[in-house]
Design a protein around this motif. Structure first.
Motif, PDB file in Angstrom:
ATOM      1  N   UNK A   1     -42.057 -21.561 -64.613  1.00  0.00           N
ATOM      2  CA  UNK A   1     -42.074 -20.723 -65.809  1.00  0.00           C
ATOM      3  C   UNK A   1     -43.447 -20.757 -66.483  1.00  0.00           C
ATOM      4  N   UNK A   2     -44.065 -21.939 -66.553  1.00  0.00           N
ATOM      5  CA  UNK A   2     -45.385 -22.061 -67.162  1.00  0.00           C
ATOM      6  C   UNK A   2     -46.433 -21.303 -66.349  1.00  0.00           C
ATOM      7  N   UNK A   3     -46.320 -21.375 -65.031  1.00  0.00           N
ATOM      8  CA  UNK A   3     -47.245 -20.655 -64.154  1.00  0.00           C
ATOM      9  C   UNK A   3     -47.136 -19.148 -64.394  1.00  0.00           C
ATOM     10  N   UNK A   4     -45.918 -18.668 -64.442  1.00  0.00           N
ATOM     11  CA  UNK A   4     -45.682 -17.240 -64.686  1.00  0.00           C
ATOM     12  C   UNK A   4     -46.179 -16.832 -66.063  1.00  0.00           C
ATOM     13  N   UNK A   5     -45.863 -17.613 -67.076  1.00  0.00           N
ATOM     14  CA  UNK A   5     -46.255 -17.274 -68.440  1.00  0.00           C
ATOM     15  C   UNK A   5     -47.778 -17.298 -68.616  1.00  0.00           C
ATOM     16  N   UNK A   6     -48.440 -18.265 -68.012  1.00  0.00           N
ATOM     17  CA  UNK A   6     -49.905 -18.366 -68.150  1.00  0.00           C
ATOM     18  C   UNK A   6     -50.598 -17.167 -67.513  1.00  0.00           C
TER      19      UNK A   6
ATOM     20  N   UNK B  35     -41.596 -23.139 -70.073  1.00  0.00           N
ATOM     21  CA  UNK B  35     -42.667 -22.200 -69.771  1.00  0.00           C
ATOM     22  C   UNK B  35     -43.891 -22.289 -70.649  1.00  0.00           C
ATOM     23  N   UNK B  36     -43.961 -23.312 -71.480  1.00  0.00           N
ATOM     24  CA  UNK B  36     -45.161 -23.488 -72.293  1.00  0.00           C
ATOM     25  C   UNK B  36     -46.320 -23.990 -71.442  1.00  0.00           C
ATOM     26  N   UNK B  37     -47.531 -23.734 -71.913  1.00  0.00           N
ATOM     27  CA  UNK B  37     -48.717 -24.195 -71.190  1.00  0.00           C
ATOM     28  C   UNK B  37     -49.804 -24.534 -72.198  1.00  0.00           C
ATOM     29  N   UNK B  38     -50.790 -25.295 -71.750  1.00  0.00           N
ATOM     30  CA  UNK B  38     -51.835 -25.790 -72.641  1.00  0.00           C
ATOM     31  C   UNK B  38     -52.695 -24.686 -73.226  1.00  0.00           C
TER      32      UNK B  38
ATOM     33  N   UNK C 156     -49.267 -34.139 -69.141  1.00  0.00           N
ATOM     34  CA  UNK C 156     -50.225 -34.007 -70.231  1.00  0.00           C
ATOM     35  C   UNK C 156     -50.026 -32.699 -70.962  1.00  0.00           C
ATOM     36  N   UNK C 157     -51.134 -31.997 -71.222  1.00  0.00           N
ATOM     37  CA  UNK C 157     -51.059 -30.721 -71.933  1.00  0.00           C
ATOM     38  C   UNK C 157     -51.266 -29.541 -70.987  1.00  0.00           C
ATOM     39  N   UNK C 158     -50.959 -29.719 -69.705  1.00  0.00           N
ATOM     40  CA  UNK C 158     -51.066 -28.613 -68.757  1.00  0.00           C
ATOM     41  C   UNK C 158     -49.863 -27.687 -68.867  1.00  0.00           C
TER      42      UNK C 158
END
Length: 193
Positions: A184-189, A133-136, A126-128
């Motif tokens: 990557x998303x976890x790190x970036x968020x 590395x992108x995130x919602x 989804x949008x999570x």
């Protein structure tokens, strides 16, 4: 087989994944394009429409899909517009030929779900999280950065690191090193202001 019916759409929409199999399923309906012909040219019937969440770009085409295929809609909150049946946190749902674990992942929207099949090696995010590395976003109603980070970490812990495919609500799907995109998303968020 998983087909993104919104792959070439230029309008503002979410991805809409048609998964054929024993239970032919549409994951998210998209918006602002005529999805019905795209479904009909690939399958004769649709067994279910499963929602990651109910933001307008994910459900805009929902009425047309329901009317054309007489299909029931599954999502986290049956009080939501157009949702017929609840999928509870850690419940299972058949998508195509595989059983998927539903993970309640708020932070972008309160009714957000991700669907993960260990057997198929597939995550519908989804949008999570998004590729690279992108995130919602968390600046919309019901958005909350701390909650989103917790949700990403939950998915990161639940998914095998040999994940085969990541299908996000926007952008291209990932079929190589898919788990690294969650990391990557976890790190970036956690570190993006």
């Amino acid at each position: 087989m998983i087909h993104n019916l919104a792959a070439d759409v230029q309008a503002f929409t979410s991805n809409a994944f048609l998964v054929d199999g024993d239970r032919t399923t549409l994951v998210d309906a998209g918006a602002n394009f005529d999805i019905v012909p795209s479904i009909a040219e690939r399958v004769d019937d649709l067994d279910a429409l499963v929602l990651t969440h109910t933001h307008p770009d994910h459900v805009g085409n929902l009425p047309d899909v329901v009317e054309s295929f007489g299909v029931d809609v599954w999502g986290f909150d049956p009080e939501g517009d157009g949702v017929d049946h609840a999928i509870p946190d850690e419940g299972t749902v058949t998508i195509g030929d595989d059983e998927y674990l539903a993970l309640h992942t708020p932070g972008h929207k309160d009714d957000h779900l991700c669907f993960y099949s260990r057997a198929a090696g597939v995550l519908f995010a989804g949008d999570l999280v998004f590729p690279n590395g992108g995130f919602g976003r968390t600046d919309l109603a019901e958005g909350d950065r701390a909650t989103l980070i917790e949700s990403i970490e939950r998915v990161e812990a639940a998914v095998d690191d040999d994940l085969g495919e990541l299908h996000a609500g926007h952008g291209p799907s990932v079929a190589r090193n898919a788990y690294s995109h969650i990391e990557l998303a976890s790190e970036a968020a956690r570190h993006t202001p």
